[in-house]
Design an enzyme around this catalytic site. Structure first.
Site, PDB file in Angstrom:
ATOM      1  N   ASN A   1      -6.960  28.718 -61.059  1.00  0.00           N
ATOM      2  CA  ASN A   1      -6.906  28.693 -62.522  1.00  0.00           C
ATOM      3  C   ASN A   1      -8.160  27.980 -63.031  1.00  0.00           C
ATOM      4  OD1 ASN A   1      -6.279  28.406 -65.205  1.00  0.00           O
ATOM      5  ND2 ASN A   1      -4.544  27.009 -64.892  1.00  0.00           N
ATOM      6  N   TRP A   2      -9.085  28.758 -63.584  1.00  0.00           N
ATOM      7  CA  TRP A   2     -10.383  28.188 -63.972  1.00  0.00           C
ATOM      8  C   TRP A   2     -10.304  27.409 -65.292  1.00  0.00           C
ATOM      9  CZ3 TRP A   2     -14.512  32.564 -62.697  1.00  0.00           C
ATOM     10  CH2 TRP A   2     -14.414  32.868 -61.331  1.00  0.00           C
ATOM     11  N   LYS A   3      -9.160  27.501 -65.948  1.00  0.00           N
ATOM     12  CA  LYS A   3      -8.962  26.797 -67.226  1.00  0.00           C
ATOM     13  C   LYS A   3     -10.188  26.999 -68.122  1.00  0.00           C
ATOM     14  CE  LYS A   3      -5.812  23.549 -65.058  1.00  0.00           C
ATOM     15  NZ  LYS A   3      -5.099  22.294 -65.151  1.00  0.00           N
TER      16      LYS A   3
ATOM     17  N   HIS B   1       2.053  27.914 -68.993  1.00  0.00           N
ATOM     18  CA  HIS B   1       1.361  26.754 -68.438  1.00  0.00           C
ATOM     19  C   HIS B   1       1.582  25.570 -69.377  1.00  0.00           C
ATOM     20  CE1 HIS B   1      -1.673  24.045 -66.960  1.00  0.00           C
ATOM     21  NE2 HIS B   1      -1.769  24.794 -65.864  1.00  0.00           N
TER      22      HIS B   1
ATOM     23  N   GLU C   1       5.112  23.363 -61.566  1.00  0.00           N
ATOM     24  CA  GLU C   1       4.011  22.422 -61.780  1.00  0.00           C
ATOM     25  C   GLU C   1       4.523  21.202 -62.547  1.00  0.00           C
ATOM     26  OE1 GLU C   1      -0.032  24.534 -61.706  1.00  0.00           O
ATOM     27  OE2 GLU C   1       0.715  24.697 -63.732  1.00  0.00           O
TER      28      GLU C   1
ATOM     29  N   GLY D   1      -3.704  17.495 -62.707  1.00  0.00           N
ATOM     30  CA  GLY D   1      -4.943  16.769 -62.986  1.00  0.00           C
ATOM     31  C   GLY D   1      -4.862  15.268 -62.778  1.00  0.00           C
TER      32      GLY D   1
ATOM     33  N   SER E   1      -2.632  19.033 -58.862  1.00  0.00           N
ATOM     34  CA  SER E   1      -3.472  18.177 -58.002  1.00  0.00           C
ATOM     35  C   SER E   1      -3.542  18.626 -56.539  1.00  0.00           C
ATOM     36  CB  SER E   1      -3.014  16.715 -58.071  1.00  0.00           C
ATOM     37  OG  SER E   1      -3.250  16.202 -59.362  1.00  0.00           O
TER      38      SER E   1
END
Ligand code: PGA
Length: 255
Positions: free
Chosen positions: A10-12, A98, A174, A180, A217
């Site tokens: 997921n490149w966000k 998300h 998640e 993160g 993470s």
């Protein structure tokens, strides 16, 4: 026995669109080498690069997904991206629910369910994200939260098995406090949640194909531990998937 894993990157909004194209082209050969019978890899770039990145990996085994989609079919919805566009471009996957989009756009569980419904109408595989806040974990409410997030999805599935029988459903657990943060849940916590998810979805086994993913993470260090957790079939990875060498280690560990 070796396990097959689905690994979603997921490149966000970490890179701008020029950097995304560069990342894809520079690592093109290496990305291709990562795909084999043991791994399925899905890259989720930003909307602006989606079509170009899809073109770059066309006719390879690398799959491309969007990071979100509109609940609406089409019309006066400024700034939204339709599922029909994905379908016409040949994009096969879309993340929905998300925690970052739930937070930014105030999305409810019903909104997510509407997106789910829209995606399966167009034959696009939903990557459904669910997860609890730290406070909810601390007060022992995790399974209640996940139940609330999943209930509207189960309702849609009950009436749509015919649309789902050629799709795989990807469910990414998640925990919001793990995204993160560099912190991941411990083994007991994960095993409990994944066995609960597995039980919930296996009742539908003859009707849908499902894959359970963990996200939050994930990195080259902790993937060894995570790949050994029962019922985890893959990962949704943010930050560490933008460092190709780290991503490669994550994918290749155990092969
Ligand atoms: P992270 O993000 O790997 O950077 O924690 C995961 C996600 O948000 O999908």
């Amino acid at each position: 026995m070796k396990k097959n894993f689905t690994i979603i990157s997921n490149w966000k909004m970490y890179l701008d669109t020029i950097e995304e194209l560069k990342f894809a082209t520079i690592n093109y050969d290496n990305f291709i080498k990562l795909t084999n019978s043991e791994n399925k890899i899905i890259l989720c770039p930003s909307f602006l690069s989606l079509s170009s990145i899809n073109q770059i990996f066309k006719s390879t085994d690398i799959c491309i997904g969007a990071q979100n989609c509109s609940t609406h079919l089409n019309g006066n919805f400024t700034g939204q991206i339709s599922v029909e566009s994905f379908n016409k471009l040949g994009i096969k996957y879309s993340i929905i629910g998300h925690s970052e989009t739930r937070r930014e756009f105030n999305e409810s569980n019903i909104d997510i369910a509407n997106k789910f419904s829209r995606l399966i109408d167009f034959g696009i595989t939903p990557i459904l994200c669910i997860g609890e806040e730290l406070e909810e974990k601390k007060s022992g409410k995790t399974l209640d939260v996940l139940t609330k997030q999943l209930d509207p999805i189960f309702k849609i599935m009950e009436n749509s098995y015919n649309k789902l029988n050629h799709l795989e459903l990807l469910i990414a657990y998640e925990p919001i406090w793990a995204i993160g943060s560099g912190i991941i849940p411990d083994q007991d916590y994960l095993e409990n949640i994944f066995s609960w998810l597995h039980k919930n979805f296996s009742g539908l086994r003859n009707k849908i194909v499902f894959t359970l993913l963990y996200g939050g993470s994930v990195n080259a260090e902790n993937v060894k531990f995570l790949k050994n957790i029962k019922n985890i079939d893959g990962f949704l990875i943010g930050k560490s998937s933008l460092d190709f060498q780290e991503f490669e280690k994550i994918v290749k560990y155990g092969i």
